[in-house]
Design a protein around this motif. Structure first.
Motif, PDB file in Angstrom:
ATOM      1  N   GLN A   1      -6.246   4.853   7.383  1.00 35.14           N
ATOM      2  CA  GLN A   1      -6.075   4.755   6.215  1.00 35.14           C
ATOM      3  C   GLN A   1      -6.676   3.535   5.663  1.00 35.14           C
ATOM      4  O   GLN A   1      -6.030   2.390   6.016  1.00 35.14           O
ATOM      5  N   ASN A   2      -7.205   3.550   4.552  1.00 29.47           N
ATOM      6  CA  ASN A   2      -7.729   2.327   3.716  1.00 29.47           C
ATOM      7  C   ASN A   2      -6.919   2.599   2.498  1.00 29.47           C
ATOM      8  O   ASN A   2      -6.931   3.780   1.981  1.00 29.47           O
ATOM      9  N   SER A   3      -6.957   1.446   1.900  1.00 29.08           N
ATOM     10  CA  SER A   3      -6.302   1.340   0.306  1.00 29.08           C
ATOM     11  C   SER A   3      -6.772   0.179  -0.233  1.00 29.08           C
ATOM     12  O   SER A   3      -6.573  -1.035   0.366  1.00 29.08           O
ATOM     13  N   SER A   4      -7.388   0.446  -1.343  1.00 29.18           N
ATOM     14  CA  SER A   4      -7.773  -0.804  -2.302  1.00 29.18           C
ATOM     15  C   SER A   4      -6.378  -1.443  -3.049  1.00 29.18           C
ATOM     16  O   SER A   4      -5.941  -0.490  -3.838  1.00 29.18           O
ATOM     17  N   GLU A   5      -6.305  -2.603  -2.978  1.00 30.10           N
ATOM     18  CA  GLU A   5      -5.184  -3.164  -3.750  1.00 30.10           C
ATOM     19  C   GLU A   5      -5.654  -4.242  -4.570  1.00 30.10           C
ATOM     20  O   GLU A   5      -6.604  -5.000  -4.375  1.00 30.10           O
TER      21      GLU A   5
ATOM     22  N   PRO B   1       0.948  -0.947   0.058  1.00 31.67           N
ATOM     23  CA  PRO B   1      -0.052  -0.095  -0.038  1.00 31.67           C
ATOM     24  C   PRO B   1       0.803   1.125  -0.109  1.00 31.67           C
ATOM     25  O   PRO B   1       2.151   1.295   0.502  1.00 31.67           O
ATOM     26  N   SER B   2       0.219   2.353  -0.564  1.00 28.15           N
ATOM     27  CA  SER B   2       1.044   3.481  -0.506  1.00 28.15           C
ATOM     28  C   SER B   2       1.442   4.023   0.644  1.00 28.15           C
ATOM     29  O   SER B   2       2.387   4.795   0.982  1.00 28.15           O
TER      30      SER B   2
ATOM     31  N   THR C   1      -8.781  -4.797   0.224  1.00 28.38           N
ATOM     32  CA  THR C   1      -8.635  -3.373   0.865  1.00 28.38           C
ATOM     33  C   THR C   1      -8.123  -3.636   2.270  1.00 28.38           C
ATOM     34  O   THR C   1      -8.320  -4.457   3.195  1.00 28.38           O
TER      35      THR C   1
ATOM     36  N   GLU D   1      -6.168  -1.929   5.764  1.00 32.24           N
ATOM     37  CA  GLU D   1      -6.428  -0.817   6.566  1.00 32.24           C
ATOM     38  C   GLU D   1      -5.214  -0.576   7.584  1.00 32.24           C
ATOM     39  O   GLU D   1      -4.526  -1.555   7.957  1.00 32.24           O
TER      40      GLU D   1
END
Lengths: 500, 201
Positions: free
Chosen positions: A429-433, A363-364, A423, A425
């Protein structure tokens, strides 16, 4: 104080290597439960194999039963058809006593016994051996029986070619009260001979020089009525030459053409599938999830197969089927914690393990993880898409209006697409990968397929086809993974089969 | 090979001296699903294996959980045992693998290590063992962070190289060495503290 404490590992080794600790009571109880559970798992596993065998046997049994039912029904239909023919023939052949009285006396039954007309050949038949059965009921009033016979000969509905040679001598045994009367026999045979009628001439032209190829042989029991002896049975083995009757000839030709025309068929289809994996632990040194964990953590979602199948009928019963299919497998994974580990290039990323394979995400917001870092992942989804090339043998039989096929074959499945989505967490912060290639998957695997196809004819060349089908992987879809996965599915293939 | 006594159908009675020779019989009975034999086998190794699992775990409860999973794996894998080498060693290896799996499945925290730059102290091992109980030493190992504990155990007790440890734990060789070094320093510190307390008494 003569040793350096930096060799502290020796101290711990000597102190702790052979240490024994007595487990607590809770442990023993838990282990007791586990033994029971393990036993249950073993039994369950054993029953799974039995279930598979039972399913296969059940399919075979159903196939055999359907075949038997079909055969019985076919025979019944034939018998019924024969009966109908027999009735028609009986009606046609019931010679009015009055009409025949000139030649056949009332007390002399036409007990010809079993007249077997066989060994028929066209040369004998044409112009010689056609019986035009006569229905005396339709005689116009005021005409003599013999005249009626001659006049209405053309109207006879059945042309029965017979061989002179094969007409046996009348048997006394058939009628106790039978009196041999050579004159009557000759008269009857004359009538049979003369009954060739106009049809003979016509057929003589049409069939000139042709050989008989299609013959329909039927045993017809005739009920000849006589005034005194009410019923006398005459068994006739009647040979119909398909060439004799243009109409039946046309029908047969048409039927033959139809069979030839429907040898090839094409069927676009769609199959909603209930899919699952048969999982097998790969080895003992498995430091990741095992089969049991995957089974509890993963759930197979809606899967489907669609494509085009081409069928070819080798003969009336057997055929082959091939084509191209596209199958989708979708599996969700329960929320889990991902741990940072080195990927195949040595970069530290978060590893997602699935029963199909594994993947790494970065994740970024966590660009530089170190070993042991963890992230919480919400429900993940991994999907696979395979292009399949099946080849199957089909065995055809009919059941009433339905045309059934037992289908058994194999399919080569090429991996066309694999995707892993999640996704993650980290705090707020959440990020779809998304990973577009799941690692550990083989490019190809083979599967077997077994099905029972039901065809419902809509039109001459169009049928609705429904095939409950079981597909089972013959080898695993992955390698170098914690578990070996064997996709299984049960689906109902629904398609429109079009004869070419 | 001494035959086991069959006290009653499905019940094994093995003298300790016969145990090693009769593992094959016991294993076969376990494979065939004899629960009594499974129980015997389990009892034979439970104490030893719990000692192993305790070193890899933070607490007794965790160690028992690891051992339970390990024994389940042992019984599942019995058909794969080739009768080459020590059966106990094979069981122990499964326990260690179970501990490693457990380590991977548990959320990990960054190891926060505060090491004082204190010089190494020269002290005799025998002397330490007489002054510090084995239980206390075990607790020191258990008190290590999971990463350190794993590396320390695998290096010291399983005799693995740092390269092998790195491969097994999915870390670099340098990290393994670093973790081992830090683990040692922490244990030294713990021993010193323990000795000081003992001296005060």
């Amino acid at each position: 104080m003569d040793k350096n404490l930096q060799n502290i590992e020796d101290l711990f080794y000597s102190a702790l290597n052979e240490v024994e600790v007595e487990p607590s009571q809770n442990y023993w109880e838990a282990m007791d439960r586990e033994f029971g559970k393990h036993k249950i798992i073993s039994i369950k596993s054993g029953y799974t194999n039995l279930k598979r065998i039972a399913l296969l046997l059940l399919l075979l049994l159903i196939s055999f039963s359907l075949f038997e039912i079909n055969s019985i029904q076919h025979n019944q239909r034939l018998a019924k058809k024969n009966e109908i023919h027999s009735d028609k023939l009986s009606k046609s052949a019931i010679i009015n006593n009055k009409g025949l009285s000139g030649k056949v006396t009332n007390d002399s039954a036409i007990a010809m016994g079993a007249i077997h007309i066989s060994g028929y050949k066209k040369e004998n038949a044409v112009g010689k051996n056609l019986i035009s059965a006569y229905n005396g009921k339709n005689l116009p009033s005021g005409t003599s029986p013999n005249d009626n016979y001659d006049q209405h000969r053309k109207k006879n509905i059945l042309g029965i070619p017979i061989s002179e040679k094969s007409v046996p001598e009348p048997s006394k045994n058939h009628t106790p009260g039978y009196k041999e009367n050579p004159t009557r026999q000759l008269a009857y045979l004359d009538r049979i001979k003369n009954s060739k009628g106009i049809e003979d001439e016509k057929l003589g032209v049409e069939n000139n020089g042709e050989k008989i190829e299609n013959r329909i042989i039927e045993n017809i029991k005739l009920q000849l009525k006589d005034s005194v002896n009410a019923k006398k049975s005459i068994n006739l083995k009647i040979v119909f030459d398909s060439n004799v009757d243009n109409k039946s000839n046309n029908v047969l030709t048409k039927r033959n053409n139809e069979v030839k025309a429907s040898a090839f068929s094409i069927m676009p289809f769609f199959s909603p599938d209930v899919a699952w994996y048969r999982l097998q632990n790969d080895n003992l040194n498995n430091q990741f999830n095992n089969a049991g964990e995957f089974e509890s953590e993963e759930k197979h979602e809606f899967s489907s197969t669609y494509g085009i199948l081409v069928g070819y009928n080798l003969n009336k019963r057997w055929g082959i089927q091939t084509g191209i299919t596209l199958s989708n497998i979708n599996i969700t994974i329960n929320p889990e914690t991902l741990y940072a580990q080195p990927d195949n290039t040595g970069n530290i990323k978060y590893r997602i393990n699935t029963s199909s394979g594994y993947g790494f995400v970065l994740p970024s917001f966590s660009s530089n993880p170190v070993m042991g870092d963890s992230l919480y992942a919400f429900t993940s989804l991994h999907s696979l898409q395979y292009i399949g090339v099946p080849i199957a043998a089909t065995y055809n039989f009919t059941l009433g209006k339905f045309n059934l096929n037992v289908v058994e074959g194999i399919s080569a499945n090429l991996l066309s697409k694999s995707k892993l989505e999640t996704t993650v967490e980290n705090g707020f912060q959440n990020s779809s990968e998304s990973i577009n290639k799941i690692q550990g998957l083989k490019n190809i695997y083979f599967s077997g397929l077994t099905g029972l196809n039901v065809d419902l004819r809509l039109e001459k060349r169009t049928t609705i086809s429904i095939t409950p089908t079981i597909r089972y992987a013959l080898n695993s879809i992955n390698k170098n993974t914690p578990v070996k996965s064997y996709p299984m599915s049960f689906g109902s293939v629904v398609g429109v089969k079009i004869g070419l | 090979m001494t035959q086991p006594f069959f006290m009653e159908p499905g019940t094994f009675y093995l003298k300790p001296s016969d145990l090693l020779e009769n593992y094959e019989v016991l294993i076969q009975a376990c494979i065939s699903g004899d629960r009594n034999a499974q129980s015997k086998l389990h009892e034979q190794f439970a104490s030893k294996m719990l000692g192993v699992c305790m070193r890899y775990s933070k607490s007794r409860e965790e160690a028992e959980e690891v051992m339970q999973q390990g024994f389940v794996q042992v019984f599942k894998s019995l058909p794969n045992f080739k009768y080459k080498g020590s059966f106990e060693g094979w069981v122990r290896k499964i326990m260690v693998n179970s501990a490693i799996r457990h380590y991977h499945t548990k959320p990990k925290m960054h190891p926060v290590v505060e090491l004082e730059n204190s010089p190494a102290i020269e002290i005799g091992n025998e002397d330490i063992i007489t002054r510090i109980q084995i239980k206390e030493l075990l607790e020191m190992v258990q008190a290590l962070s999971p990463g350190y504990r794993m590396v320390f155990n695998l290096y010291v007790f399983e005799g693995m190289k740092h390269r092998e440890i790195a491969e097994l734990l999915g870390i670099s060789e340098g990290t393994s060495k670093s973790n081992f070094f830090d683990a040692k320093r922490l244990l030294q510190k713990a021993i010193m503290n323990s000795l000081k307390i003992a001296d005060n008494y």
